[in-house]
Design a protein around this motif. Sequence first.
Motif, PDB file in Angstrom:
ATOM      1  N   LYS A 290       0.956  -1.332  -0.091  1.00 27.24           N
ATOM      2  CA  LYS A 290       0.016  -0.171  -0.138  1.00 27.24           C
ATOM      3  C   LYS A 290       0.804   1.095   0.113  1.00 27.24           C
ATOM      4  CE  LYS A 290      -3.302  -2.508   2.701  1.00 27.24           C
ATOM      5  NZ  LYS A 290      -4.469  -2.447   1.773  1.00 27.24           N
ATOM      6  N   HIS A 331       0.552   2.637   6.903  1.00 30.79           N
ATOM      7  CA  HIS A 331       0.986   4.155   6.505  1.00 30.79           C
ATOM      8  C   HIS A 331       2.209   4.412   7.213  1.00 30.79           C
ATOM      9  CE1 HIS A 331      -1.846   5.313   9.839  1.00 30.79           C
ATOM     10  NE2 HIS A 331      -1.330   6.586   9.675  1.00 30.79           N
ATOM     11  N   ASP A 346      -1.119   3.778   2.973  1.00 28.29           N
ATOM     12  CA  ASP A 346      -2.474   3.636   2.855  1.00 28.29           C
ATOM     13  C   ASP A 346      -3.256   4.880   3.210  1.00 28.29           C
ATOM     14  OD1 ASP A 346      -4.871   2.503   2.459  1.00 28.29           O
ATOM     15  OD2 ASP A 346      -5.177   1.824   4.547  1.00 28.29           O
ATOM     16  N   ASN A 347      -4.090   5.131   2.324  1.00 30.32           N
ATOM     17  CA  ASN A 347      -5.064   6.572   2.536  1.00 30.32           C
ATOM     18  C   ASN A 347      -6.488   6.288   2.606  1.00 30.32           C
ATOM     19  OD1 ASN A 347      -5.439   9.165   3.084  1.00 30.32           O
ATOM     20  ND2 ASN A 347      -5.706   9.667   0.884  1.00 30.32           N
ATOM     21  N   THR A 348      -6.873   5.066   2.751  1.00 26.20           N
ATOM     22  CA  THR A 348      -8.233   4.634   2.465  1.00 26.20           C
ATOM     23  C   THR A 348      -9.162   5.307   3.573  1.00 26.20           C
ATOM     24  OG1 THR A 348      -7.769   2.410   3.299  1.00 26.20           O
ATOM     25  CG2 THR A 348      -7.969   2.763   0.928  1.00 26.20           C
ATOM     26  N   GLU A 357      -9.765  15.837  -1.873  1.00 26.44           N
ATOM     27  CA  GLU A 357      -9.612  16.501  -3.296  1.00 26.44           C
ATOM     28  C   GLU A 357     -10.330  15.574  -4.367  1.00 26.44           C
ATOM     29  OE1 GLU A 357      -5.527  17.440  -3.586  1.00 26.44           O
ATOM     30  OE2 GLU A 357      -5.888  18.374  -1.637  1.00 26.44           O
ATOM     31  N   LYS A 358      -9.596  14.374  -4.395  1.00 24.56           N
ATOM     32  CA  LYS A 358     -10.254  13.321  -5.201  1.00 24.56           C
ATOM     33  C   LYS A 358      -9.744  11.938  -4.319  1.00 24.56           C
ATOM     34  CE  LYS A 358      -6.298  13.477  -8.116  1.00 24.56           C
ATOM     35  NZ  LYS A 358      -5.656  13.622  -9.029  1.00 24.56           N
ATOM     36  N   GLU A 359     -10.315  10.949  -4.589  1.00 24.11           N
ATOM     37  CA  GLU A 359     -10.101   9.531  -4.103  1.00 24.11           C
ATOM     38  C   GLU A 359      -8.772   8.940  -4.233  1.00 24.11           C
ATOM     39  OE1 GLU A 359     -12.721   6.457  -2.689  1.00 24.11           O
ATOM     40  OE2 GLU A 359     -14.122   8.105  -2.092  1.00 24.11           O
ATOM     41  N   ILE A 360      -7.687   9.009  -3.534  1.00 23.24           N
ATOM     42  CA  ILE A 360      -6.552   8.443  -3.788  1.00 23.24           C
ATOM     43  C   ILE A 360      -6.163   7.314  -2.693  1.00 23.24           C
ATOM     44  CG2 ILE A 360      -4.242   8.751  -4.251  1.00 23.24           C
ATOM     45  CD1 ILE A 360      -4.848  11.602  -4.880  1.00 23.24           C
ATOM     46  N   PRO A 361      -6.279   6.002  -3.113  1.00 19.98           N
ATOM     47  CA  PRO A 361      -6.417   5.063  -1.906  1.00 19.98           C
ATOM     48  C   PRO A 361      -4.964   4.974  -1.315  1.00 19.98           C
ATOM     49  CG  PRO A 361      -6.391   4.077  -4.348  1.00 19.98           C
ATOM     50  CD  PRO A 361      -6.758   5.522  -4.478  1.00 19.98           C
ATOM     51  N   VAL A 363      -0.424   6.419  -1.433  1.00 19.40           N
ATOM     52  CA  VAL A 363       0.350   7.273  -1.842  1.00 19.40           C
ATOM     53  C   VAL A 363       1.855   6.237  -1.818  1.00 19.40           C
ATOM     54  CG1 VAL A 363       1.588   9.332  -1.542  1.00 19.40           C
ATOM     55  CG2 VAL A 363      -0.825   9.235  -1.465  1.00 19.40           C
ATOM     56  N   ASP A 364       2.643   6.196  -2.551  1.00 14.31           N
ATOM     57  CA  ASP A 364       3.764   5.509  -2.405  1.00 14.31           C
ATOM     58  C   ASP A 364       4.977   6.077  -2.308  1.00 14.31           C
ATOM     59  OD1 ASP A 364       4.279   5.772  -5.013  1.00 14.31           O
ATOM     60  OD2 ASP A 364       4.208   3.837  -5.987  1.00 14.31           O
TER      61      ASP A 364
END
Length: 589
Positions: A290, A331, A346-348, A357-361, A363-364
């Motif tokens: 994730k 995370h 993980d950003n869920t 803003e928009k759904e971004i599950p 960030v790597d």
Amino acid sequence: MSPYRVALRQTPLICRSFQPKSTTTTRQWPRYASSSRGGDAKSGGAGRFIAGVLVALVAGGAVVAYPTLTKESPKLPQAVVEYEKPRQLPESKEHNRDLISSQHLQVKQSWENPGLYAWGSNSGRVAAPDSTERVVKTPRRIPYFDDQLLRDVKLDREFGAAVTEKGDLVQWGTAFSKTNPTPVTTLKGKDLIRIEVSRDRIIALGKNGSVYSLPVAGSDQSSGNKTEQSSWFSFWSNPNAVSYRQLKPNNLGWGETVTDISSGLEHVLLLTSQGRVFSAASSTSDFPSKGQLGVPGLTWATRPQGPFDQPHEILPLKGFKISKIAAGDFHSLALEQDGRVFVFGDNTSGQLGFEAEKEIPFVDGPIPLPFSKLYRGSKQHPRVTAIAAGGANSYFAIDATRVAGPEEDSARDVGRVTADVWSCGSGIWGSLGNGRWTHVSLGPSKIKPLSGLYEFDETSNFVVPIRLARLSAGSTHAAAVMSNVTYVDASDNSSHNDTNWGADVVWWGGNEYYQLGTGRRNNVPTPTYIGPLDGGQGDAEKGRKGEQHRFQITPRTTVRLGEGGKGRKVSVEQRVECGRFVTAVYSGT
Ligand SMILES: *[C@@H]1O[C@H](CO)[C@@H](O)[C@H](O)[C@H]1NC(C)=O
Ligand SMILES: *[C@@H]1O[C@H](CO)[C@@H](O)[C@H](O)[C@H]1NC(C)=O
Ligand SMILES: *[C@@H]1O[C@H](CO)[C@@H](O)[C@H](O)[C@H]1NC(C)=O
Ligand SMILES: *[C@@H]1O[C@H](CO)[C@@H](O)[C@H](O)[C@H]1NC(C)=O
Ligand SMILES: *[C@@H]1O[C@H](CO)[C@@H](O)[C@H](O)[C@H]1NC(C)=O
Ligand SMILES: *[C@@H]1O[C@H](CO)[C@@H](O)[C@H](O)[C@H]1NC(C)=O
């Protein structure tokens, strides 16, 4: 207004009443008490408190020795208040202090009987290894640790791990041994100072910076290879050896060592003395997927040759001097020494803290999380001073400094620092601490009862912010220890009204296994107090009721341990550890 505020407000009254020395810091809440009211409160507080004790005494029909009580209240009805003649001065002083202050008694007990208290889920025999109860509802000692000081403790629902004063690892719980889940020393002689736990492994940091990763299960420990280098000979020469792997960041600089570790369920972050951050897989069952490793493009399929758990440097952080790291389940957070925070993974649940803003599950790779937006228009400049993560939550402590606006050259409070605490992520169990039950947070929200607190420091005559001393985040619950509100100098020489008190600690979040220690099972979405560790047995009949009768934590002090302070001299503090549905308080060295 939250109950917490109200409760906090009462504390200084009590503390001050029994705080004859004017040289020590006492608490004052300017918001509630102007200086004149503070003065009234001083005597009023004492009177009210004593009266409270009396009323309760009468109600309980208790037989209690406390000579001054009768003087205070001559019209006491035919209550049976007997008192012994003081035999020896110091003893009666202590007796008096114990009577008038639950807080004093708690500090004393923490020095006389060091050890480990645990509560919460007991399905893995972690909170109470000797019991088959499914839950342990209130703090209970694990007798194995009686009179021990510990360097670290970490708890999962299925296993527990602790580092002894000598740096050896102790493990217990059903995931360690189904047949004998009671505590046993496993890894010895490594001079461990810290441990972290993943889903199925323990990551341990030695004093010299060596990092060890070993399976939780005792059966895996003895059957696995000791180390990559170990031979059959070394295996047989030391039948008690525990199999472990070493996590060795390569290309460390001269004299550079690993100084801190933080593990999620599948990954671990390693911080070096140069402020560099490495990450590695920390579980045998799943490779992190994730983005929590902070290495863009790194997956099980693309991983380089060599051990699957080799540490990788998080290159985008190179050049920033990172001072703190924190890992949630999936995370990661990194705090730069100048107060900038980087987040990845993980950003869920919104645990990375960005506003919608928009759904971004996920960030790597590390990205900075700006806090200036949150303080826009407040004429305050925010700087993150501490981070914590657990489960699907992140916590940030911020010093917000008042700056002059464009139209004011010299506002009176310019330079004043406010200490705030923010949280983000999943709120379904109440672990945001903001009073709400949201699934996904859309940006950080302030934990108001822990923010904007001040105390008056009588030594410096300044009002100072009350910061967090420590925040421990478990998978769904959390505890915060507040700093700078303690007194531990009561001695044979000071007045018999001079009582010690520890630091306030508040709890919130998931409570489905009674892990908050409230004794009830409902989740709690705002910081709340719990009762004293020893359940205050004996306290009820002493008549101590109300807000002052709550668990407080003893700050670091150099004391002689044991009954009457006759044991060895050590520096000790109580520490709180929120784990995965289990909680511990232990005497930390
Ligand atoms: C309380 O905190 C302030 C500022 O952080 C510090 O100056 C002061 O010495 C502290 N007081 C005590 C008693 O620790
Ligand atoms: C660190 O200490 C352990 C034992 O305490 C020892 O086995 C190991 O070799 C040491 N490592 C280094 C790099 O000094
Ligand atoms: C143990 O180590 C040997 C040699 O290093 C290796 O060949 C073997 O596969 C290892 N066994 C396990 C179970 O990891
Ligand atoms: C993180 O998740 C939240 C909530 O879904 C979303 O609003 C935010 O844009 C996401 N941020 C990032 C960087 O993906
Ligand atoms: C109490 O006073 C005596 C005599 O003045 C002194 O020797 C001793 O150190 C003091 N004890 C404490 C705990 O301050
Ligand atoms: C202790 O408290 C009692 C009750 O408030 C008071 O009467 C007494 O003067 C106090 N003693 C000292 C030494 O402060």
